[in-house]
Design an enzyme around this catalytic site. Sequence first.
Site, PDB file in Angstrom:
ATOM      1  N   GLU A 205       0.827  -1.220   0.000  1.00  0.00           N
ATOM      2  CA  GLU A 205       0.000   0.000   0.000  1.00  0.00           C
ATOM      3  C   GLU A 205       0.860   1.268   0.000  1.00  0.00           C
ATOM      4  O   GLU A 205       0.676   2.155   0.847  1.00  0.00           O
ATOM      5  CB  GLU A 205      -0.974  -0.022   1.183  1.00  0.00           C
TER       6      GLU A 205
ATOM      7  N   GLU B   4      -5.537  -8.546  -0.363  1.00  0.00           N
ATOM      8  CA  GLU B   4      -6.222  -8.210   0.898  1.00  0.00           C
ATOM      9  C   GLU B   4      -7.684  -7.948   0.578  1.00  0.00           C
ATOM     10  O   GLU B   4      -7.993  -7.010  -0.169  1.00  0.00           O
ATOM     11  CB  GLU B   4      -5.617  -6.974   1.562  1.00  0.00           C
TER      12      GLU B   4
HETATM   13  O1  AHR Z   1      -5.003  -6.022   7.028  1.00  0.00           O
HETATM   14  C1  AHR Z   1      -4.887  -4.885   7.822  1.00  0.00           C
HETATM   15  C2  AHR Z   1      -4.196  -3.724   7.122  1.00  0.00           C
HETATM   16  O2  AHR Z   1      -5.016  -3.288   6.076  1.00  0.00           O
HETATM   17  C3  AHR Z   1      -2.887  -4.060   6.447  1.00  0.00           C
HETATM   18  O3  AHR Z   1      -1.800  -3.937   7.295  1.00  0.00           O
HETATM   19  C4  AHR Z   1      -2.815  -3.000   5.374  1.00  0.00           C
HETATM   20  O4  AHR Z   1      -2.105  -3.448   4.262  1.00  0.00           O
HETATM   21  C5  AHR Z   1      -4.246  -2.669   5.073  1.00  0.00           C
HETATM   22  O5  AHR Z   1      -4.478  -1.318   5.084  1.00  0.00           O
END
Ligand code: AHR
Length: 494
Positions: free
Chosen positions: A173, A292
Site C-alpha cells: 500500500e 487483501e
Molecule cells: O489487514 C490490515 C491492514 O489493512 C494491512 O496492514 C494493510 O495493508 C491494510 O491497510
Amino acid sequence: MQKAKILIDTDKTISKIDERIYGSFIEHLGRAVYGGIYQPGNPNSDEDGFRRDVLALVRPLNIPIIRYPGGNFVSGYNWEDGVGPKEKRPVRLDLAWFTTETNEFGMEEFQKWLDKAGAKMMMDVNLGTRGPDSARALVEYANHPGGTYWSDLRIEHGRKAPYKIKTWCLGNEMDGPWQMGAKTAEEYGRAAAEAAKLMKWTDQDIELVACGSSNSHMPTFGQWEKTVLSHVYEYVDFISLHEYYSNAEDDSPTFLSETETMDKFIKKVSLICDEVKAEKKTDKTIYLSFDEYNVWYHSLDQDKKIQRWEKAPHRLEDVYTFEDALLVGGLLITLIKNSDRVKMACLAQLVNVIAPIMTNDEKAWAQTIYYPYLHASTFARGYAIEVEQQCDKYDSKKHSNVPYLASVAVLSENKDSLAIFILNRNLEEDIALEVDVRNLRITAKEHIALEDHGLKDTNSAEMPENVKPVHKKLEEGTVILKKASWNVLLYKVN
Ligand code: AHR
C-alpha cells in the site's frame, strides 16, 4: 416464493482456477502472531510454541499460500531482526500499529508453522523505509543455495536448504499516507522496478507482485496503476488489489451488493493492465493478486482506545456476523468468476485480526466467515464455469440492477464432480431455483448451506457453533434457497 433459474453449460469455461485465490494473510499485527498462531507456554501449544487448536482449524482450509509479515508492518520491518538466535533479536517500536515488536517470531518460525499448516509463504519486502538492497539481500538469504554472505548466514542459522520462496510482494500500500515511506506513483514505480530487477537477478525463478492502489476509492486510483506499471511492467507478474467492505450504515442490501464493487474494481484494473500492455507493444499479460479483502469495520471504535507500545494488543478483532459470512461468500464467488485474471487472493487475515479464526487463552473457534472460505477452498478447485442466471434484481444505494442471486459453478479437475456456489441476498423471500446443467449427466448429492440465522448472529468463545453450516440431501431439479443464505450444491458427474 420467488422463482429463479440457472443454466450451466460446461462449454462456457471461464478458466482453470489458480488455487492460490484461496490464500490468506498473517501480519505482525495485534494477536495474529503472538497469542494467535504462536503462544509458547500455552497448554494448547506444541513444542515449537504453535497453537495446536489453531492449526486444527487452519488445516481443513487447505490454504495454498499465506502473505507475511505485512501489511503496513512490513514498511518499517528489518527482516534481519527476525532471523538467527532469538536471544540476539532486537525489540523494536513498530510505527505501523504503534506497538512493541519483540521479534521472537520471524521468518524461520513462520516457515516451520507453514510446514505444519501445509501452506507456502508469500513474502513481502520493505519498500517503505528500505529498498532494493535489503530486498535482494533477503532473496539471497532465503533462496540462494550457499557460498555467499547471506546464504551462508542462513546456513549458520540452522537452515541448510534454501526456503525457495517463489512469490514476493514489492512493498505494501505504498500510495497510502498511513504507510511508512509512502511514495508517489513515480517514486514507487522507480523503486519497485529497481528492487524487482535485483531480486530477479538474484533468483530468476521468483515471481513478483507490484503494489496497486490501497483501495478503489483512493484519489490516485487508476493513475497510480498506469504509472507504476509503466515502470515495472517487464519485471513483475502481478499487480495487487486491496479492499475492505463495511456495513457501518447498517444497510444490508447495499452491503451484500459489495460484490459488484469488487467486480468493477477487478475489471478496471484489468483494463488498465491491458492498456499499458498495448502501449508497451508486448505479449506479456499482468495478472491480478487481490491480496487483501474482507469485511472490516466492527473493531474500528474499540481500537481507538488502545495505548501506544503495547505488545500484541487486541486490535482489529472484528466479531463477524452471519451477514458478513454471506458477503464473504459473495466475494469468493466474484473472485472465482474472475479467475481468468485473478490468480492470487488473500482473505485478510487468518487469526484474531479481521480473521476467520479467533482465540483466547483457552480455545480457538471458527467465526462465521470461516465457512464460505472453507467451502470455496474445498469444493472450488478445478474449472470455473459461467452460470447464466434468470432471477429478480434490486437497486442498492451503491449499485442498480443487482441480481438477488450471485453464483458460479466449478467442475473438479478430474471432471467427476460439479459444485455450484450461490448467494441468495434476498432478505425477505426464499427462492425456488431450477437448475439446468447442459452437457453433463449429473446426480444430486449434497446441499451445504448457511441459512436460518439472524443477520447479526455471531460465534463466540461461549457459543462457538452458534452459526455453522447445515448439510442436507440435495434434491434433483428444484432447490429451495432460503432467504439470506449461502449455498453449495454438490453433484456427482456420471
Ligand atoms: O489487514 C490490515 C491492514 O489493512 C494491512 O496492514 C494493510 O495493508 C491494510 O491497510
